[in-house]
Scaffold this motif. Structure first.
Motif, PDB file in Angstrom:
ATOM      1  N   PRO B 100       0.239   5.865 -11.619  1.00 58.10           N
ATOM      2  CA  PRO B 100      -1.088   6.309 -12.026  1.00 58.10           C
ATOM      3  C   PRO B 100      -2.081   6.250 -10.870  1.00 58.10           C
ATOM      4  O   PRO B 100      -1.758   5.761  -9.792  1.00 58.10           O
ATOM      5  N   GLN B 101      -3.283   6.756 -11.123  1.00 58.07           N
ATOM      6  CA  GLN B 101      -4.301   6.814 -10.062  1.00 58.07           C
ATOM      7  C   GLN B 101      -4.608   5.447  -9.475  1.00 58.07           C
ATOM      8  O   GLN B 101      -4.659   5.284  -8.278  1.00 58.07           O
ATOM      9  N   ARG B 102      -4.826   4.494 -10.366  1.00 56.16           N
ATOM     10  CA  ARG B 102      -5.126   3.156  -9.854  1.00 56.16           C
ATOM     11  C   ARG B 102      -3.826   2.428  -9.590  1.00 56.16           C
ATOM     12  O   ARG B 102      -2.813   2.675 -10.248  1.00 56.16           O
ATOM     13  N   ASP B 103      -3.857   1.506  -8.615  1.00 54.01           N
ATOM     14  CA  ASP B 103      -2.598   0.842  -8.268  1.00 54.01           C
ATOM     15  C   ASP B 103      -2.080  -0.038  -9.404  1.00 54.01           C
ATOM     16  O   ASP B 103      -0.888  -0.205  -9.557  1.00 54.01           O
ATOM     17  N   GLY B 155      -6.966  -1.718   0.545  1.00 52.68           N
ATOM     18  CA  GLY B 155      -6.699  -0.638  -0.399  1.00 52.68           C
ATOM     19  C   GLY B 155      -5.426   0.126  -0.079  1.00 52.68           C
ATOM     20  O   GLY B 155      -4.626   0.434  -0.958  1.00 52.68           O
ATOM     21  N   GLY B 156      -5.219   0.437   1.207  1.00 51.26           N
ATOM     22  CA  GLY B 156      -4.033   1.183   1.619  1.00 51.26           C
ATOM     23  C   GLY B 156      -2.759   0.398   1.348  1.00 51.26           C
ATOM     24  O   GLY B 156      -1.752   0.965   0.920  1.00 51.26           O
ATOM     25  N   MET B 157      -2.832  -0.884   1.578  1.00 51.95           N
ATOM     26  CA  MET B 157      -1.645  -1.716   1.349  1.00 51.95           C
ATOM     27  C   MET B 157      -1.336  -1.827  -0.131  1.00 51.95           C
ATOM     28  O   MET B 157      -0.185  -1.771  -0.547  1.00 51.95           O
ATOM     29  N   ARG B 158      -2.381  -1.998  -0.912  1.00 48.78           N
ATOM     30  CA  ARG B 158      -2.175  -2.090  -2.368  1.00 48.78           C
ATOM     31  C   ARG B 158      -1.481  -0.821  -2.862  1.00 48.78           C
ATOM     32  O   ARG B 158      -0.585  -0.865  -3.696  1.00 48.78           O
ATOM     33  N   GLN B 159      -1.938   0.307  -2.338  1.00 51.87           N
ATOM     34  CA  GLN B 159      -1.359   1.580  -2.749  1.00 51.87           C
ATOM     35  C   GLN B 159       0.109   1.666  -2.343  1.00 51.87           C
ATOM     36  O   GLN B 159       0.931   2.217  -3.056  1.00 51.87           O
ATOM     37  N   ARG B 160       0.418   1.120  -1.157  1.00 47.70           N
ATOM     38  CA  ARG B 160       1.819   1.127  -0.720  1.00 47.70           C
ATOM     39  C   ARG B 160       2.686   0.235  -1.595  1.00 47.70           C
ATOM     40  O   ARG B 160       3.841   0.566  -1.856  1.00 47.70           O
ATOM     41  N   VAL B 161       2.107  -0.876  -2.064  1.00 47.55           N
ATOM     42  CA  VAL B 161       2.871  -1.735  -2.987  1.00 47.55           C
ATOM     43  C   VAL B 161       3.148  -0.954  -4.273  1.00 47.55           C
ATOM     44  O   VAL B 161       4.271  -0.962  -4.784  1.00 47.55           O
ATOM     45  N   ALA B 182      -8.361   7.185  -3.620  1.00 43.98           N
ATOM     46  CA  ALA B 182      -9.407   6.175  -3.399  1.00 43.98           C
ATOM     47  C   ALA B 182      -9.448   5.686  -1.956  1.00 43.98           C
ATOM     48  O   ALA B 182     -10.230   4.812  -1.635  1.00 43.98           O
ATOM     49  N   LEU B 183      -8.614   6.263  -1.096  1.00 50.47           N
ATOM     50  CA  LEU B 183      -8.542   5.751   0.283  1.00 50.47           C
ATOM     51  C   LEU B 183      -9.463   6.532   1.209  1.00 50.47           C
ATOM     52  O   LEU B 183      -9.788   7.689   0.959  1.00 50.47           O
ATOM     53  N   ASP B 184      -9.852   5.902   2.298  1.00 47.02           N
ATOM     54  CA  ASP B 184     -10.685   6.608   3.268  1.00 47.02           C
ATOM     55  C   ASP B 184      -9.844   7.660   3.998  1.00 47.02           C
ATOM     56  O   ASP B 184      -8.613   7.596   4.007  1.00 47.02           O
TER      57      ASP B 184
END
Lengths: 265, 279
Positions: B100-103, B155-161, B182-184
């Motif tokens: 989903p959109q949010r991690d 944020g980027g790391m959370r998304q990678r997880v 949501a990332l820069d």
């Protein structure tokens, strides 16, 4: 050489900080007691109203056996009621969360049950369960479970529905979602209730003992009152206060260990 | 666990040809009360494809994803085929790896334990699941971070997880719903390049929602442009840019031409959705 120098330089800084943090409460407590002691002596307050802290301490030291056995008994009653109340409270919250019909039917009843003062029930509980440790635990249980239920439900409601959908998309069953999402998510709220319930359970146990028992802090309070043993009353209050703070700190310590992530969602 | 009460018999193993779409949707509509979110949507995705979906906001992209993830049932009269076998949406539960959109990382689980959530649900032992996840860490740029908790990550790391969690849940189709939204900008382009690397290595079929046209072209084999509500496919654009794609491909004339076509289509739909909501 440099090692010694470094430790010599850092030792005073570190140790005062640590030691101060450790003795700070004791320091303030001692100071507070000294102030009370001085006030009582200075204004010649009669022991009937407020005995000197040193007299109270002397009383406890003189007859520690009575206080220790009373404390132990009350601890058992409180712990039993508290654990049973917490487990039951969480279980009921799970039932109410999954079956909203049951919740609508029975939740108001639970709330009403809590509006009946526990003292009104005390005699009945003793009649039913006899003059036993178990009877006191029942009273503790009775006044401690509802906050647990209410806060657990509150915690369940804080769960992000998208989180549940994600679990469903993994093919998760209800039980898996409960264990992996709902229960951990409710922990911060649950611990708020557990801290409250620990104090309530102690009140339940002490009040329960008033309906007839031979040992326990509640019994000590009653006996001291009938004998107009003011120092004894205060000594029991101090022991009860220590017990209350001890229980609360235990729950708070568990909270810090278990709910390390705080309220971040 | 799906009962064999389906109309079509089970396909014999091996009959599933490469030309047959992995998943196929025909006449798929979805109505919420008086709002029609999707109308006669037709999508077919071939195995190994990376298809991106763009469209104006509120065009039903997320509804499409929820149907494919098995979370929502489309209106009756639809055709939904997974590997040629007709299914209902709920049959897809547990068949598609969905991000989903949010991690949606769990704050009480560390990186490894968040990544293995889906494997645990499948019934794999924690030890085995953790072992698999640990092997994937370097590839996801998370080596050395396995014991960190989500609130300690960027944020980027959370998304990678979250992506790692999706990759570990090995399913034929992966659904990614604006994973980099949501990332820069800088982190986002890094993540896009990285995703292409991982995708080429793992050979998964991916459906990727985005509202960033550059991202859609850069990643996709095909770009689907959706219409304003009720959503259907307005344009299906094949992206024949060679792979592996370099970062500077976004300035090539082919890329610009594709972007122009897609932007025009999206512009038209965006105008429509504004007019609809305007009166």
């Amino acid at each position: 050489m440099s090692g010694i120098k470094a430790s010599a330089a850092s030792l005073p800084v570190f140790s005062t900080g640590r030691v101060y943090a450790a003795i700070k409460p004791i320091l303030w407590l001692t100071l507070g007691l000294a102030v009370i002691e001085a006030t009582v002596v200075l204004f010649e307050i009669r022991p009937y109203y407020l005995p000197r802290p040193s007299a109270i301490a002397a009383n406890i030291v003189a007859t520690p056996g009575a206080y220790i056995s009373g404390l132990w008994r009350t601890v058992l009653e409180t712990a039993l009621g508290f654990v049973a109340g917490s487990v039951f409270g969480v279980a009921i919250a799970i039932v109410f969360h999954r079956w909203t019909l049951l919740r609508e039917l029975f939740f108001p009843l639970f709330v009403v049950s809590q509006t009946i003062p526990v003292i009104a029930f005390g005699a009945v509980v003793v009649l039913w369960f006899g003059n036993t440790l178990f009877a006191k635990a029942v009273i503790s249980f009775y006044i401690s479970f509802l906050p647990v239920t209410v806060n657990t439900l509150l915690g369940f409601n804080s769960v992000d529905p998208r989180q549940v959908q994600l679990m469903r998309s993994f093919g998760a069953k209800d039980g898996q979602i409960l264990r992996r999402i709902y229960l951990p998510a409710a922990l911060p709220q649950l611990f708020v209730a557990l801290k409250l319930a620990s104090s309530l359970a102690l009140v339940g146990a002490i009040v329960g003992e008033w309906f007839g028992d031979t040992t326990g802090l509640g019994v000590l309070l009653l006996q001291a009152m009938y004998n107009e043993n003011v120092v004894g009353i205060w000594a029991t209050i101090v022991v009860s206060a220590c017990l209350g703070m001890g229980l609360y700190s235990l729950v708070a310590l568990a909270e810090r260990r278990i709910v390390f992530w705080g309220n971040e969602q | 666990m799906s009962s064999t009460a389906k109309l079509e018999p089970q396909e014999p193993i091996g009959a599933y040809a490469a030309e047959r779409p992995l998943i196929e949707l025909r006449n798929v509509s979805k109505t919420f009360g008086s709002v029609k979110a999707l109308s006669d949507l037709e999508v077919a995705i071939q195995p190994g494809e990376l298809v991106t979906v763009v469209g104006p906001s509120g065009c039903g992209k997320s509804t499409l994803f929820n149907i494919l993830a098995g979370l929502e049932e489309p209106d009756p009269g639809n055709i939904l085929r997974l590997k040629g076998k007709s299914s209902s949406a709920s049959d897809l539960l547990g068949k598609v790896s969905f991000m989903p959109q949010r991690d949606l990382l769990l704050p009480w689980r560390n990186v490894i334990d968040n990544a293995i959530l889906a494997l645990e649900v499948e019934g794999m032992s924690r030890t085995e699941a953790r072992k698999q996840a640990r092997e994937m860490l370097p590839e996801f740029g998370l080596a050395g971070f396995e014991a960190q908790y989500p609130n300690q990550l960027s944020g980027g790391m959370r998304q990678r997880v979250a992506l790692m969690r999706t990759f570990l849940f090995k399913r034929d189709l992966m659904l990614l719903d604006e994973p980099f939204g949501a990332l820069d900008a800088l982190t986002r382009t890094m993540m896009q390049r990285w995703l292409l690397d991982v995708w080429q290595k793992h050979k998964r079929t991916v459906l990727f929602i985005t509202h960033d046209v550059d991202e859609a072209i850069f990643l996709g084999d095909r770009v689907l442009v959706m219409t304003a509500r009720p959503g259907k496919v307005k344009l299906e654009q094949v992206v024949d840019l060679p792979r592996p794609r370099k970062a500077d491909i976004v300035t090539s004339s082919e890329f610009i031409a594709l972007k122009k076509t897609l932007l025009e289509a999206i512009e038209e739909e965006s105008m429509k959705s504004f007019q609809v909501s305007g009166h």
